[in-house]
Design a protein around this motif. Structure first.
Motif, PDB file in Angstrom:
ATOM      1  N   PHE A  16      -3.664 -12.986  -8.066  1.00 20.33           N
ATOM      2  CA  PHE A  16      -3.590 -12.194  -6.835  1.00 20.33           C
ATOM      3  C   PHE A  16      -3.809 -13.071  -5.610  1.00 20.33           C
ATOM      4  O   PHE A  16      -3.044 -13.027  -4.645  1.00 20.33           O
ATOM      5  CB  PHE A  16      -4.616 -11.056  -6.864  1.00 20.33           C
ATOM      6  N   THR A  20      -0.611 -13.638  -3.223  1.00 17.72           N
ATOM      7  CA  THR A  20      -0.603 -12.899  -1.949  1.00 17.72           C
ATOM      8  C   THR A  20      -1.235 -13.703  -0.811  1.00 17.72           C
ATOM      9  O   THR A  20      -1.062 -13.368   0.352  1.00 17.72           O
ATOM     10  CB  THR A  20      -1.395 -11.579  -2.076  1.00 17.72           C
ATOM     11  N   VAL A  73       1.600  -9.998 -11.603  1.00 20.05           N
ATOM     12  CA  VAL A  73       1.225  -9.896 -10.185  1.00 20.05           C
ATOM     13  C   VAL A  73       2.418 -10.312  -9.320  1.00 20.05           C
ATOM     14  O   VAL A  73       2.696  -9.705  -8.283  1.00 20.05           O
ATOM     15  CB  VAL A  73      -0.033 -10.739  -9.867  1.00 20.05           C
TER      16      VAL A  73
END
Ligand SMILES: [Zn+2]
Length: 235
Positions: A16, A20, A73
């Motif tokens: 993650f 991101t 993800v």
């Protein structure tokens, strides 16, 4: 939570953060689920991430768990992840032992989702019998025939070798769909029972030249193709 599970969570947290580039981590819920096959799901709801992994991967090596975390993800945020993760996961997933487990899960669990062959408008058993007589000298053993649970529009039919099952999309079980179109989609799937896939350059070819030639023997071939064209433009 076991040590293995907290390690798994760590992989997803890392994935993650890297994918991101955000530092505030959402709550991540991970569970194993007895899917029919090697499937996994990931979704985002109210700033929390829910991951369901096939229970087949429960005992997979940590490197595979990590690769899977990045792949899932990445999928969730539509970001491409390194090919090393893809390759690692693929190597694992295509291993004969894992394939066997996956096939077994499909055989034992897949049956639960089998619906009914009798739709609101069209009866697949009746159509199968008619097509078997007309085009196959009654030589095909009737498989399990079923309408799909959902109205899939892109995939109209599917033949599953493992279960000997033909699934036809419920989107065709409608009074504005002519019977010959349902017949044609079913006929195509029946041809998959007759024509087994051929290996060519290491790939499986399902729609061989012989398959396509047989497909054109359908009495309403041109009309059916025109209807399919119309359906695909309707989206
Ligand atoms: Zn096909």
């Amino acid at each position: 939570m076991t040590a293995g599970e907290s390690l798994l969570k760590l992989h997803f947290s890392d994935a993650f953060r890297q994918i991101t580039r955000k530092s505030d981590l959402p709550e991540i819920h991970i569970s194993f689920y007895p899917f029919a096959g090697l499937n996994h799901t990931i979704r985002l709801r109210r700033q929390q991430i829910y991951v369901r992994l096939s229970d087949i991967v429960r005992d997979a090596p940590a490197s595979v768990h990590r690769a899977l975390a990045f792949i899932l993800v990445g999928k969730l945020f539509s970001k491409r992840v390194g090919t090393e993760y893809q390759n690692l996961y693929r190597q694992y997933a295509y291993h004969p032992d894992v394939q066997r487990k996956s096939d077994l899960a499909r055989q034992q669990r897949g049956r639960k989702v089998i619906g009914s062959s009798i739709g609101r408008e069209h009866n697949l058993d009746r159509l199968f019998a008619r097509l078997n007589r007309r085009y196959f000298n009654n030589e095909l053993t009737p498989p399990t025939l079923t309408w799909s649970a959902r109205k899939t529009r892109r995939i109209l039919g599917h033949h599953d070798y493992v279960h000997e099952t033909i699934v036809i999309s419920r989107s065709l079980d409608n009074d504005d769909v002519p019977e010959f179109l349902v017949e044609f989609v079913l006929y195509h799937e029946m041809l998959h029972m007759k024509h087994r896939p051929k290996l060519s350059n290491g790939r499986r070819v399902y729609h061989t030249a012989a398959f396509r030639a047989d497909e054109r023997r359908f009495d309403y071939y041109d009309a059916a193709m025109a209807e399919l064209e119309k359906l695909s433009n309707r989206k």
